[in-house]
Write an enzyme that holds these catalytic residues in place. Sequence first.
Site, short mmCIF file in Angstrom:
data_model
loop_
_atom_site.label_atom_id
_atom_site.label_comp_id
_atom_site.label_asym_id
_atom_site.label_seq_id
_atom_site.Cartn_x
_atom_site.Cartn_y
_atom_site.Cartn_z
N HIS A 223 19.64 1.28 -22.34
CA HIS A 223 19.77 0.72 -20.99
C HIS A 223 21.20 0.20 -20.85
O HIS A 223 21.82 -0.19 -21.83
CB HIS A 223 18.75 -0.43 -20.88
CG HIS A 223 18.59 -1.03 -19.53
ND1 HIS A 223 19.49 -1.91 -19.00
CD2 HIS A 223 17.60 -0.89 -18.60
CE1 HIS A 223 19.07 -2.31 -17.80
NE2 HIS A 223 17.93 -1.70 -17.52
N ASP A 300 17.09 -3.98 -29.05
CA ASP A 300 16.67 -4.32 -27.70
C ASP A 300 15.17 -4.11 -27.61
O ASP A 300 14.69 -2.97 -27.60
CB ASP A 300 17.42 -3.43 -26.69
CG ASP A 300 16.94 -3.64 -25.26
OD1 ASP A 300 16.01 -4.45 -25.05
OD2 ASP A 300 17.49 -2.98 -24.36
N GLN A 303 11.59 -3.16 -23.90
CA GLN A 303 10.49 -2.23 -23.63
C GLN A 303 9.52 -2.13 -24.79
O GLN A 303 8.40 -1.64 -24.63
CB GLN A 303 11.04 -0.83 -23.31
CG GLN A 303 11.92 -0.77 -22.08
CD GLN A 303 11.18 -1.10 -20.80
OE1 GLN A 303 9.96 -0.92 -20.70
NE2 GLN A 303 11.89 -1.59 -19.81
N LYS A 326 8.55 -8.70 -18.73
CA LYS A 326 7.96 -7.39 -19.03
C LYS A 326 6.76 -7.53 -19.96
O LYS A 326 6.12 -6.55 -20.32
CB LYS A 326 9.01 -6.48 -19.67
CG LYS A 326 10.16 -6.13 -18.72
CD LYS A 326 11.09 -5.11 -19.33
CE LYS A 326 12.45 -5.05 -18.67
NZ LYS A 326 12.46 -4.42 -17.36
N CYS A 464 18.88 2.67 -14.87
CA CYS A 464 19.95 1.93 -15.56
C CYS A 464 20.26 2.56 -16.91
O CYS A 464 20.51 1.86 -17.90
CB CYS A 464 19.60 0.46 -15.72
SG CYS A 464 19.54 -0.40 -14.17
#
Lengths: 506, 149
Positions: A223, A300, A303, A326, A464
Amino acid sequence: MRPRRHGGPARRDLHVLPALARPGRGGGPLAADLRLRGRAGGDGAPRAPAGPRPRAGGRPAARRPQAPGGGVSGLPTSARPPAAPPLAAAPPPGPAAGAAPPPLDVARLRADFPALHQEVHGRLLVYLDNAATTQKPRAVIDAVARYYERDNANVHRGVHALSERATKAFEGARRTVARFLSADPREVIFVRGATEAVNLVAQTFGRQRVGPGDEVVVTTLEHHSNIVPWQLLCAEKGARVVPAPIDDAGDLDLAALEGLLGPRVRLLAVTQVSNALGTVTPLAEVIALARARGIPVLVDGAQGMPHLGADVGAMGADFYVWSGHKVYGPTGIGVLWGRREHLLAMPPWQGGGDMIRSVTFEKTTFNELPYKFEAGTPHIAGAIGLAAALDYLSAVGLPAVAAHEASLLAQAEEALRALPDVRLVGTPRRRAGALSFLMGDVHPHDLATIVDRQGVAIRAGHHCAQPLMKRLGVPATSRASFALYNTSADVEALVRALHAARKIFS
Amino acid sequence: MSELTDLYQEVILDHGKRPRNFGPLPDATHHAEGLNPLCGDHLDVQARVADGAIREVHFTGTGCAISRASASVMTGLVKGKRPEEVEAMFQVFHALVTEGPGAAPDLEALGKLAVFGGVHEFPTRVKCASLAWHTLRAALKGDAATSTE
């Protein structure tokens, strides 16, 4: 934690832990008190239908609503959303190795999410934009409201009752997060979200370590928020960002990555799950490659966290960042987890209140971890809401959630493959959360508008992740992304909406 | 569905699929790049201006049906117009796509632009419809790039 990678035990740990006790959990007594007043007070059903009520229960493991269709609290059938199908569903394929968790009682869980029960353009909402943000369960909304209604005060300073309560709840939230990550609470820094966490690391750890001619390796799956902060840093330092390639399926090219991990590499930034394609990266292998060369790794988890969770100790990364919204929590709150030795050595990022021990005009001494990195009044309600979300997720059971989502993804993949004019973008070996696709020559943006009018919320665009789109040779994709409350009927609604779109463009 | 068919009128679908004046304009005197960062729409608008009037406008790039159709229709309409006339057309068009046909009372003056009367029902698509116009205006002003943000 990568339950599917290491099999069941790690995951079971997670669920056993909270049940053992909640020593010193800040909100404990208060929450119990509230439960008595607010919840179990008799008319629970209309206002608070079912739900694992993890916060109130305080012992998620003991209350896991795993008995399908049954044992858990009395949700009146009438309160069920009309479209909720029986979630017998096929057993999840592949990923969930080991003993399969019992299926989720999704119809009952859906009742916990007020936003799902609304009509959009005259149709019952089908929300398939969960990779952008998830809807919030009542437990989270109530926790935030309760904080503002009863406990609102600034933390860490006041000696009065409300400040004491707010501090307890806030620090209790930190412990809940720490437990979810199997981490030390002092290594849990509250930030606005994954983006802020990456920037924090880039501007402190990165600035200390990256110099002229150095390299920061990021993957093509990232991202923008895991690319741009490194570009800013490298531009300042005369260093460069080196992209690690993927194959046509959307999987990392591990051999190529290994080749890039040369002596000038100061950090590797890699996502746990691709937000655009749903690719689950082989973190264990990736991190092993980097660590063998002494290269620190930032993962990261924006997600990955909602679908796979994380056991930061087992993961072996140096930093793990994610966003609360999220994972069914509020917006504006997220977490940076970092190895203690790094956090101690890193300079503060922002200066202000709470991050200092003493200030004179000559010299300032900084506070201990984690406060050194939490300048200013934090998002107290956000942290409390996030803890409520994690409690909720623990109570539902992440393995069961993951299995449910995997089965929906498999169903969606199969349904989309059956449409002759639909092409999946990215066919990774292992997928979580999202899938991207194109339909004929219909632009994803047009497609998203049309399916929205059928009540189906999907995302269209570059997500993104423009370098990834470029690599795949597409300007944009349509993306459907799943959460614990999605159903087979949602997938069917998506397919119906796609047929409607085709009619318009044929 | 009726709003959808208002948005995706035949003319728009036709221009979206088979855009007119699509491709580079070799003897362009003005050009600008337009970007809609939200959805990745990307247009390059090229114009040949002579004797104070637009002789030819072409465009290239990728975008959704709405942005391509808007660009395609625009390239036909502005031919022979002076920049100030283009500006006046844009103002009418802008009122149409943001507020609807009621805000653009002179439907006659709209001509073919009237097919974009459904866009105002879809606020997220206004930028798609106006990207080409913003880009042409930037080109005529001598700006190399513009963005809908």
